[in-house]
Design a protein around this motif. Structure first.
Motif, short mmCIF file in Angstrom:
data_model
loop_
_atom_site.label_atom_id
_atom_site.label_comp_id
_atom_site.label_asym_id
_atom_site.label_seq_id
_atom_site.Cartn_x
_atom_site.Cartn_y
_atom_site.Cartn_z
N THR A 41 19.99 46.53 40.53
CA THR A 41 19.45 45.75 39.36
C THR A 41 18.92 46.50 38.26
OG1 THR A 41 18.91 43.75 40.77
CG2 THR A 41 18.09 43.94 38.56
N SER A 169 32.85 50.48 33.40
CA SER A 169 32.99 49.46 34.23
C SER A 169 33.20 50.33 35.90
CB SER A 169 34.00 48.63 34.07
OG SER A 169 35.19 49.41 33.96
N ALA A 174 29.86 48.77 42.10
CA ALA A 174 30.81 47.52 42.09
C ALA A 174 30.02 46.63 43.07
CB ALA A 174 32.14 47.87 42.85
N SER A 175 29.32 45.78 42.34
CA SER A 175 28.32 44.57 43.03
C SER A 175 28.18 43.40 42.16
CB SER A 175 27.08 45.24 43.36
OG SER A 175 26.18 44.16 43.97
N SER A 176 28.64 42.29 42.73
CA SER A 176 28.34 41.10 42.15
C SER A 176 27.20 40.37 42.48
CB SER A 176 29.70 40.09 42.49
OG SER A 176 30.88 40.74 41.96
N LYS A 177 26.43 40.82 43.65
CA LYS A 177 25.41 40.25 44.25
C LYS A 177 24.07 40.69 42.93
CE LYS A 177 22.25 39.83 48.33
NZ LYS A 177 22.21 40.28 49.50
N ASN A 178 24.07 42.11 42.97
CA ASN A 178 23.03 42.24 41.97
C ASN A 178 23.66 43.35 40.83
OD1 ASN A 178 20.43 41.40 43.48
ND2 ASN A 178 21.47 42.76 45.13
N LEU A 179 23.99 42.51 39.64
CA LEU A 179 24.58 43.17 38.52
C LEU A 179 23.27 44.11 37.61
CD1 LEU A 179 27.29 43.48 37.29
CD2 LEU A 179 26.74 41.91 35.72
N TYR A 184 24.47 44.00 31.38
CA TYR A 184 24.23 42.84 30.59
C TYR A 184 23.77 43.79 29.13
CZ TYR A 184 23.86 39.77 34.54
OH TYR A 184 24.01 39.01 35.57
#
Length: 205
Positions: A41, A169, A174-179, A184
């Motif tokens: 995060t 990118s 590479a994580s969709s759980k904790n972007l 952002y």
């Protein structure tokens, strides 16, 4: 928690067996690769905690005892890493894990490693260019309308921001759980630059 482990090498130099059944191992070493769940995060200014758990799965304390020789992990063979900094000391803890009447004192050994990411590379090559491009996008409205360079300047900044976003990118974990929050911020900067480009087109006409 410990997510994956791969034993690379295991060896025992010497063992002594006493008459009471106590086995004493000297210079026993184990080389392994571990992988832990991480929270990205606050990338690249994040600190990760990795727990290495030694659990007696095949017996209880009446058969053998797991304990640490020291309260902290010895770092004799530790080597510095260019991406992570180990926050010392690595703490060793013992706790009771099974409340079984027959084995009330079964223990679990846990080593807690805290790693801090070295963020200088990411600050120079990610954060600084993103801030510079974002600030340059605001200069679009300072150009005269009749100069003919207002739209081209805005489009150039937008393309640079998109190319930068595509490059980042590959750098972001590479994580969709904790972007990462930084992802952002880069996305918002790209979107805002797009609005600046559209505003430049409409202002021209």
């Amino acid at each position: 928690m410990l997510d994956a482990i791969e034993i690379i090498h295991e060896g025992v130099e010497m063992q002594a067996v006493h008459s009471n059944g106590f086995v004493y191992s000297v210079y026993t070493f184990l080389t392994m690769t571990i992988a832990c769940d991480i929270d990205v995060t606050f990338f690249p200014y994040d600190t990760q905690t990795c727990l290495i758990v030694f659990d007696p799965l095949s017996g209880f304390e009446d058969q053998y005892k797991i304990e640490f020789a020291n309260d902290s992990l010895p770092l004799i063979a530790y080597k510095e890493n260019d991406q992570w900094e180990l926050i010392t000391p690595a703490v060793n803890r013992m706790k009771t894990i099974r409340h079984v009447p027959e084995f009330p004192n079964a223990k679990q050994a846990t080593t807690e490693l805290k790693l801090k990411r070295r963020h200088l590379f990411y600050t120079i090559f990610i954060i600084c260019p993103t801030i510079i491009l974002y600030l340059l996008s605001g200069l679009t409205f300072m150009l005269p309308v009749d100069s003919g360079e207002k739209v081209s300047f805005a489009v150039t900044i937008l393309l640079a921001q998109i190319v930068s976003f595509g490059t980042l990118s590959n750098i972001f974990p590479a994580s969709s759980k904790n972007l990462p929050i930084l992802a952002y911020l880069v996305l918002i900067a790209t979107f805002h630059t797009s609005l600046v480009c559209l505003a430049s087109v409409f202002c021209k006409y």
